[in-house]
Design an enzyme around this catalytic site. Structure first.
Site, PDB file in Angstrom:
ATOM      1  N   LYS A  89     -11.719 -38.719  -8.919  1.00 55.75           N
ATOM      2  CA  LYS A  89     -10.733 -39.328  -8.119  1.00 55.75           C
ATOM      3  C   LYS A  89     -10.613 -39.873  -9.822  1.00 55.75           C
ATOM      4  CE  LYS A  89     -12.278 -39.830  -3.551  1.00 55.75           C
ATOM      5  NZ  LYS A  89     -12.997 -39.738  -2.356  1.00 55.75           N
ATOM      6  N   GLN A  96     -16.836 -44.790  -1.235  1.00 56.28           N
ATOM      7  CA  GLN A  96     -17.284 -43.269  -0.568  1.00 56.28           C
ATOM      8  C   GLN A  96     -18.320 -43.287   0.442  1.00 56.28           C
ATOM      9  OE1 GLN A  96     -15.741 -40.814  -2.611  1.00 56.28           O
ATOM     10  NE2 GLN A  96     -16.679 -39.492  -1.255  1.00 56.28           N
ATOM     11  N   ASP A 151      -7.645 -44.820   1.944  1.00 55.03           N
ATOM     12  CA  ASP A 151      -8.287 -43.817   3.189  1.00 55.03           C
ATOM     13  C   ASP A 151      -8.150 -43.297   4.559  1.00 55.03           C
ATOM     14  OD1 ASP A 151     -10.240 -42.694   1.457  1.00 55.03           O
ATOM     15  OD2 ASP A 151     -11.985 -43.767   1.984  1.00 55.03           O
TER      16      ASP A 151
END
Ligand code: NDP
Length: 291
Positions: free
Chosen positions: A52, A96, A119
């Site tokens: 990412k 994460q 997200d």
């Protein structure tokens, strides 16, 4: 013969669009910024976080990688999230998953400013998805699946869709997107308690498999000509592979590909879309922060 939906090519197309948006935002004085928080040493998580951050650098996005030790406390993680919420250079925050067991992941997600929740897991964004409020952030993987269907020319409107899996990350948001005014599909959500799953799946014009079980969806579960999106990423032992394993999806690819009209491979299908949609969400967050 089925059409193989090339997720890598579609992801590249999305990222090319993102690049244009980034340049436009930069000329307006804003560089979209993404912060990725990694707690602990999980090897797969490290790989995901690394890719990412690398993608941000490639595209000229501002990014921050914050690594916390495996014994970090809930307060430590919350302090980082609060600092990022207040950082004007950061438009998107991602913690994460999965964090170590002492961390309450739900509480961390709820602490992220919903305007920076790229997200799409914060309850405000979950509600916005259900309400079809376009200002919300849609979780990256199902957003990527919708784009793949569109790019492959699969008609969702009026289609019978079966989503196998009801997680908050994939299954539920996928079902909401398919049934929305954007998708207009008639949606069935199947899960581990579903009876006669094969029969349910055989009704489907579109199957989205998000189960986490290798090659679970077999040809007998798929109607001739259906479109199949395989979200699963599973490691199976393979002594002939260099790493001792290979990746397979939730769909028995060869036999299902012989029967369906379109299918995503694993790897190279849904996977590459997830990062592309994350970048896209970060750009959206940056743009909305200017309003
Ligand atoms: P979860 O484990 O959270 O959810 C799995 C779902 O599958 C559950 O709803 C479960 O039902 C259902 N299920 C389990 N067994 C059966 C069964 N026998 N019959 C029918 N349904 C069943 O997984 P995720 O949604 O997080 O992930 C699913 C897969 O997608 C995984 O392989 C994961 O690695 C992959 N993934 C890939 C991503 C990508 O970028 N390509 C991103 C995210 C995930 P129940 O609720 O009843 O337990």
């Amino acid at each position: 013969m089925s059409k193989i939906i090339d997720g890598k090519a579609v992801a590249e197309k999305v990222l090319a669009e993102c690049l244009e948006d980034i340049q436009e935002l930069k000329s307006a004085g804003v560089t979209p910024g993404l912060a990725v928080v990694l707690v602990g040493e999980d090897p797969a998580s490290k790989v995901y976080v690394g890719s990412k951050v690398r993608k941000c650098a490639e595209l000229g996005l501002h990014s921050r990688k914050i690594e916390l030790p495996v014994d970090a406390s809930q307060e430590d993680v919350l302090a980082v999230v609060n600092e990022l919420n207040d950082d004007p250079l950061i438009h998107g925050i991602l913690v994460q998953s999965p964090p170590p067991p002492q961390i309450d992941e739900d509480a961390i997600v709820r602490a992220i400013d919903p305007a920076k929740d790229v997200d799409g897991f914060h309850p405000v964004n979950v509600a916005k998805l259900a309400l079809e409020d376009a200002s919300g952030f849609v979780p990256c993987t199902p957003a990527g699946c919708m784009r793949l269907l569109k790019e492959a020319g699969v008609e969702t409107s009026g289609a019978e869709a079966v989503v196998i899996g009801r997680s908050m990350i994939v299954g539920k948001p996928m079902a909401l997107l398919l049934m929305s005014k954007q998708g207009n599909a008639t949606v069935t959500v199947a899960h581990s308690r579903t009876k006669e799953l094969a029969e349910v799946c055989r009704r489907a014009d579109i199957i989205v498999a998000a189960i986490g079980m290798p090659e679970f969806v077999t040809a007998d579960m798929v109607k001739e000509g259906a479109a199949v999106i395989d979200v699963g990423i599973n490691r199976v032992d393979d002594s002939s592979a260099k790493r001792g394993y290979r990746l397979v999806g939730d769909v028995a690819y060869d036999e299902v590909a012989a029967k369906c009209s379109a299918i995503t491979p694993v790897p190279g299908g849904v996977g590459p879309m997830t990062i592309a949609m994350l970048i896209s969400n970060t750009i959206k967050a940056a743009r909305q922060s200017m309003a």
